[in-house]
Structures are given as C-alpha cells and as structure tokens.
Design an enzyme around this catalytic site. Structure first.
Site, short mmCIF file in Angstrom:
data_model
loop_
_atom_site.label_atom_id
_atom_site.label_comp_id
_atom_site.label_asym_id
_atom_site.label_seq_id
_atom_site.Cartn_x
_atom_site.Cartn_y
_atom_site.Cartn_z
N ARG A 65 40.72 29.19 56.61
CA ARG A 65 40.42 30.24 55.61
C ARG A 65 41.42 30.21 54.47
O ARG A 65 41.06 30.41 53.31
CB ARG A 65 40.38 31.62 56.28
CG ARG A 65 39.89 32.71 55.34
CD ARG A 65 39.62 34.03 56.04
NE ARG A 65 40.84 34.63 56.53
CZ ARG A 65 40.89 35.76 57.25
NH1 ARG A 65 39.78 36.39 57.57
NH2 ARG A 65 42.04 36.25 57.66
N LYS A 164 41.22 35.68 50.12
CA LYS A 164 42.37 36.45 50.60
C LYS A 164 43.53 36.15 49.64
O LYS A 164 44.40 35.32 49.92
CB LYS A 164 42.69 36.05 52.05
CG LYS A 164 43.38 37.16 52.78
CD LYS A 164 43.24 37.06 54.27
CE LYS A 164 44.26 37.91 54.97
NZ LYS A 164 44.37 39.28 54.50
N1 PMP Z 1 39.36 42.78 55.25
C1 PMP Z 1 40.47 42.63 54.51
C2 PMP Z 1 40.45 43.03 53.08
C3 PMP Z 1 41.64 42.11 55.09
O1 PMP Z 1 42.74 41.96 54.36
C4 PMP Z 1 41.64 41.77 56.46
C5 PMP Z 1 42.90 41.30 57.13
N2 PMP Z 1 43.11 39.97 56.97
C6 PMP Z 1 40.44 41.93 57.19
C7 PMP Z 1 39.33 42.45 56.55
C8 PMP Z 1 40.35 41.53 58.64
O2 PMP Z 1 40.37 40.13 58.73
P1 PMP Z 1 40.98 39.37 59.98
O3 PMP Z 1 40.23 39.84 61.16
O4 PMP Z 1 40.72 37.93 59.69
O5 PMP Z 1 42.42 39.72 60.05
#
Ligand code: PMP
Length: 305
Positions: A65, A164
């Site tokens: 990612r 991200k």
């Molecule tokens: N949405 C946002 C905006 C985030 O920053 C995160 C954290 N990374 C998530 C959702 C959850 O993603 P993950 O399960 O990959 O941590």
C-alpha cells in the site's frame, strides 16, 4: 505512547532508535530538515503497522500500500520493497520490540521553499518503531462514543484518503471536534452526506445480521484491517454489502464498529447521542472480535522479526 516508550527505554537502558535514510539515530536525535517537503507541504506518504508477539502483522500488505500511495503521488521510493521490509525488521530488532506500533514514512525530501517537487532530488525514508499504547480501559468491552463531524472527508479528486499521504488535516479537524465535545472518536461524511469512515478507521454496521461498509467512492482508505474483517466475515458466513451508508442507517444499525491498525476492531456504542442497538457490543461484533484476536496473534499472518 510517550509513557509506553519510556517504559521500554527504561528496560533497554537506552533510547529507542529511529531509521532515517540508512542510519539509526537515538530518538532524541532523529530529525529531519525544515526544508523537507514532508514538513513544508505534507508531501509524502506513510503507513501505520503493528507487530504482535514478534510478528509484523500484514507487513507485505502495508508495504504494497505504501508503494501504491507513492505511485499515485509520483514519488520514487529509493528502496525496493524487500529492502524496505529488511530495514523495518532491523529497526525492530535494534529496539528489541516484539509488540510495537510502527510508522513508515517516505517524504519528498529536501527542496527549496517553493512547492515544486522537482527541487527535491532525494526522498527520505523514516522508520519509527515504538511501544504501543493500549486502548483506554473498558473501551473494547463497552464500545466507544462517536459523533458525525462537520468536516467532510476530502473528495476523491483532491487530497483523498485513498492515498495514505501526509495530509491529515481533514482527520485532525474532525478529531479536534470530537475531543472538544467529549466524544471518543469522530466520523466523517463524504461530500454528498454519506458516511465515509472515522478519522483513521474504517466503519462497519450490522443490520439484521448482515454487515454493511461504505465503498471507496466515499474517499475512505482501503483499510488492511477492514480487509481482514471482510475475509473473516465471509468465512464465518455473514453477508457483506459494500454500499453507501446514510447517517439514518448508522443511527438505526443493530451494531457498529471501527477497524484500523491502531484501534484494531472497536465496537461503537453511540453516534451523536443516539444509542446503537442495545448500547453494548452486539453478538456479530463480539464473534468477529474474538476471531480477529486469533488472527492477529497467528504468525502465519505476518513476517517474523
Ligand atoms: N482510514 C484512514 C483515513 C486511516 O488513516 C486508516 C489507518 N491507516 C484507516 C482507515 C484504517 O486502515 P488500516 O486498517 O489499514 O490501518
């Protein structure tokens, strides 16, 4: 987080180290230039990752990612994916951390004061591995309170959370609103008014035994924890629908929960003072949570330190 690191450092009898561009520095000396465009413009990408009991959970998925985010902003990461993984594992080993919250960052690097990324010849890679701070007492057992914020999720054609990136002001403003109003967490609507996600978590509701989660068109990040929960739900035979969620659907859900690396799986007991279901984590959430706990502890789901 600060206190948890302090405890680890006391045990180690030295400071944790941070990886910056091939070298490790004690935390107090781990610094970046004020000319780094990550600082000046939020120009960079990151990942939040966790290690459980000596295994970095879904490490390959997080690294993939990170590189997808970098691709989207045309940032060339100066390490191969395998080199990135090795640098991260080495940093954890140096810090003797078996359970950790890991922050992986790639910034555009040092440039001039203009925003043109062509002035930044060398992106910077930073790897912070720290002690985890656990949930507040009782959060997982009782669920948390949330509010729908006035802050709309960034549109998909702008600083979308699908990437991200280091632009998190959108989430921070929503978080400030939750903090100042005494809620545990905020939820963001997308520009049409559908519920998108939390400030750093994906959202699921349960209605009549079925799971519903918003689509990527809301600008929500494709969460790695959400994917784990989706696969789990399918395996356990729950129906799962990805569709737009109105605030009404959320208010009248039988159950609701967040997923995210830092928050893991967290039941929601209240949205804008409306009780969700019975006001306690419901049966579907509890079942998934129990199975989720097993998955994060299974060494087959990550890379060994
Ligand atoms: N949405 C946002 C905006 C985030 O920053 C995160 C954290 N990374 C998530 C959702 C959850 O993603 P993950 O399960 O990959 O941590």
């Amino acid at each position: 987080m600060e206190n948890a690191s302090k405890r680890v450092e006391d045990q180690l009898d030295k400071e944790l180290v941070v990886y910056i561009d091939g070298n490790h520095y004690p935390k107090s000396q781990a610094k970046v230039s004020v000319y780094d465009h990550g600082l000046l413009y939020g120009d960079g990408v990151f990942e939040g990752i966790r290690a459980y009991n000596g295994v970095v959970f879904k490490l390959k998925e997080h690294v993939d990612r990170l590189y997808r985010s970098a691709h989207a902003i045309m940032l060339n990461i100066p390490l191969s994916k395998e080199e990135m993984i090795q640098a991260l594992l080495e940093t954890l080993r140096k810090n003797k951390l078996k359970d950790s919250y890991i922050r992986l960052l790639v910034t555009r690097g040092i440039g001039d004061l203009g925003l043109d990324p062509r002035k930044c010849p060398k992106p910077s890679v930073i790897i912070i591995t720290d002690a985890i701070s656990l949930h507040a007492d009782g959060a997982e057992e009782n669920g948390i309170t949330t509010m729908l914020s006035w802050v709309r999720r960034n549109p998909v054609d702008s600083t979308t959370h699908e990437i991200k990136s280091l632009n998190y002001l959108n989430s921070i403003l929503a978080k400030i609103e939750a903090n100042t109003n005494g809620y545990d967490e905020a939820l963001c609507l997308e520009s049409n008014g559908y519920v998108a996600e939390g400030v750093g978590e994906n959202l699921f509701i349960v209605k009549n035994g079925e799971l519903i989660t918003p689509p990527p068109s809301t600008g929500a990040l494709a969460g790695i924890t959400a994917e784990v929960v989706v696969n789990l739900a399918v395996k356990l035979g729950y129906k799962l629908t990805v569709t737009n969620l109105t605030p009404f659907m959320l208010f009248t859900a039988d159950e609701a929960f967040f997923t995210g690396t830092a928050m893991e799986m967290m039941p929601i007991r209240e949205v804008n003072k409306r009780r969700i279901g019975s006001g306690k984590p419901g049966p579907v959430t509890k079942k998934l949570l129990a199975e989720f706990r097993k998955i994060i502890q299974d060494p087959a789901n990550g890379v060994k330190i």
